[in-house]
Design a protein around this motif. Sequence first.
Motif, mmCIF file in Angstrom:
data_model
loop_
_atom_site.group_PDB
_atom_site.id
_atom_site.type_symbol
_atom_site.label_atom_id
_atom_site.label_comp_id
_atom_site.label_asym_id
_atom_site.label_seq_id
_atom_site.Cartn_x
_atom_site.Cartn_y
_atom_site.Cartn_z
ATOM 1 N N ALA A 122 -6.721 34.624 -6.249
ATOM 2 C CA ALA A 122 -5.298 34.958 -6.382
ATOM 3 C C ALA A 122 -4.837 35.883 -5.258
ATOM 4 O O ALA A 122 -4.126 36.852 -5.487
ATOM 5 N N GLY A 123 -5.270 35.605 -4.033
ATOM 6 C CA GLY A 123 -4.858 36.391 -2.878
ATOM 7 C C GLY A 123 -5.604 37.692 -2.686
ATOM 8 O O GLY A 123 -5.364 38.407 -1.725
ATOM 9 N N GLU A 124 -6.517 38.005 -3.584
ATOM 10 C CA GLU A 124 -7.296 39.246 -3.495
ATOM 11 C C GLU A 124 -8.712 38.934 -3.004
ATOM 12 O O GLU A 124 -9.375 38.040 -3.532
ATOM 13 N N LEU A 125 -9.163 39.674 -1.985
ATOM 14 C CA LEU A 125 -10.510 39.480 -1.442
ATOM 15 C C LEU A 125 -11.536 40.022 -2.422
ATOM 16 O O LEU A 125 -11.476 41.180 -2.818
ATOM 17 N N TRP A 126 -12.508 39.164 -2.827
ATOM 18 C CA TRP A 126 -13.562 39.572 -3.755
ATOM 19 C C TRP A 126 -14.888 39.783 -3.036
ATOM 20 O O TRP A 126 -15.602 40.727 -3.322
ATOM 21 N N PHE A 127 -15.255 38.855 -2.151
ATOM 22 C CA PHE A 127 -16.549 38.903 -1.473
ATOM 23 C C PHE A 127 -16.348 38.570 0.000
ATOM 24 O O PHE A 127 -15.406 37.869 0.364
ATOM 25 N N LEU A 128 -17.300 39.050 0.824
ATOM 26 C CA LEU A 128 -17.215 38.864 2.268
ATOM 27 C C LEU A 128 -18.617 38.941 2.865
ATOM 28 O O LEU A 128 -19.470 39.673 2.344
ATOM 29 N N TRP A 155 -30.691 24.149 15.448
ATOM 30 C CA TRP A 155 -29.758 24.003 14.333
ATOM 31 C C TRP A 155 -30.519 24.063 13.015
ATOM 32 O O TRP A 155 -31.483 23.334 12.820
ATOM 33 N N PRO A 156 -30.112 24.916 12.066
ATOM 34 C CA PRO A 156 -30.848 25.038 10.795
ATOM 35 C C PRO A 156 -30.630 23.829 9.888
ATOM 36 O O PRO A 156 -29.570 23.202 9.924
ATOM 37 N N ASP A 157 -31.645 23.512 9.075
ATOM 38 C CA ASP A 157 -31.501 22.440 8.088
ATOM 39 C C ASP A 157 -30.544 22.868 6.982
ATOM 40 O O ASP A 157 -29.748 22.084 6.490
ATOM 41 N N SER A 158 -30.643 24.138 6.585
ATOM 42 C CA SER A 158 -29.807 24.672 5.529
ATOM 43 C C SER A 158 -29.778 26.192 5.633
ATOM 44 O O SER A 158 -30.721 26.795 6.147
ATOM 45 N N MET A 159 -28.701 26.792 5.140
ATOM 46 C CA MET A 159 -28.562 28.248 5.174
ATOM 47 C C MET A 159 -28.168 28.744 3.789
ATOM 48 O O MET A 159 -27.466 28.051 3.054
ATOM 49 N N GLU A 160 -28.616 29.953 3.473
ATOM 50 C CA GLU A 160 -28.146 30.638 2.270
ATOM 51 C C GLU A 160 -27.356 31.852 2.764
ATOM 52 O O GLU A 160 -27.920 32.734 3.402
ATOM 53 N N ILE A 161 -26.075 31.871 2.452
ATOM 54 C CA ILE A 161 -25.206 32.974 2.874
ATOM 55 C C ILE A 161 -24.938 33.839 1.647
ATOM 56 O O ILE A 161 -24.316 33.408 0.684
ATOM 57 N N VAL A 162 -25.443 35.068 1.681
ATOM 58 C CA VAL A 162 -25.232 36.018 0.591
ATOM 59 C C VAL A 162 -24.061 36.908 0.981
ATOM 60 O O VAL A 162 -24.118 37.608 1.994
ATOM 61 N N VAL A 163 -23.003 36.855 0.177
ATOM 62 C CA VAL A 163 -21.817 37.670 0.447
ATOM 63 C C VAL A 163 -21.861 38.936 -0.403
ATOM 64 O O VAL A 163 -22.511 38.977 -1.446
ATOM 65 N N GLU A 164 -21.154 39.953 0.073
ATOM 66 C CA GLU A 164 -21.123 41.263 -0.595
ATOM 67 C C GLU A 164 -19.791 41.459 -1.286
ATOM 68 O O GLU A 164 -18.734 41.109 -0.746
ATOM 69 N N GLN A 165 -19.824 42.079 -2.468
ATOM 70 C CA GLN A 165 -18.613 42.374 -3.220
ATOM 71 C C GLN A 165 -17.831 43.472 -2.530
ATOM 72 O O GLN A 165 -18.401 44.462 -2.079
#
Length: 139
Positions: free
Chosen positions: A109-115, A127-137
Motif C-alpha cells: 500500500a505504498g509503504e516500504l516493508w523490506f529492502l 551467471w548464477p543458476d539461482s539466487m536467494e535474496i534475503v531482504v531486511e525489514q
Amino acid sequence: MKLTFLWLSLPGLACGACSPSPPVAAPDPATVVLRGVVTYRPRLALPPGTRITVRLADVSRADEPATVIAQQLIQTSGEQVPIPFTLPVARDRLEPGRRYAVQVRVDQAGELWFLTTGAHRVDPARWPDSMEIVVEQVR
C-alpha cells in the motif's frame, strides 16, 4: 534355487509410445535469465497486493545512481516467501568490466516493508543458476 528373470516388451508400454511431448522452445541466445527467490527472516505474512520489485542494476559508479538493466514487478495474491522471480536480461545490456547487483524492494500500500541492504553481486562471466535474496525489514 535358481532365479530366472523374464523381460517383456509390450507395445504401447514404452515411453516412446506415449503421446508426443510439446516442442521445447530454444533459449534466446540474445537473453540470459536470472532466477531466484526473495525471502526474509521475520515471521510475518505478506498481505495480498504486496508489490515486490526485483532489479538488476549497474552499480559500477559509486558517485552515480544505479542504472536499471532489467526489472520484474511481482504483485502477490496471498503467496508467502520464498517468492520466486525470473528476470530476463538482454546480453547486449551487460558490459565487460562493469559491476552488477540485484536489488529488491517489498512495498505494501505504498509503504516500504523490506529492502536489500547487502550486495547481491552478479558476474556476467559466471551467471548464477539461482539466487536467494534475503531482504531486511525497514519498518
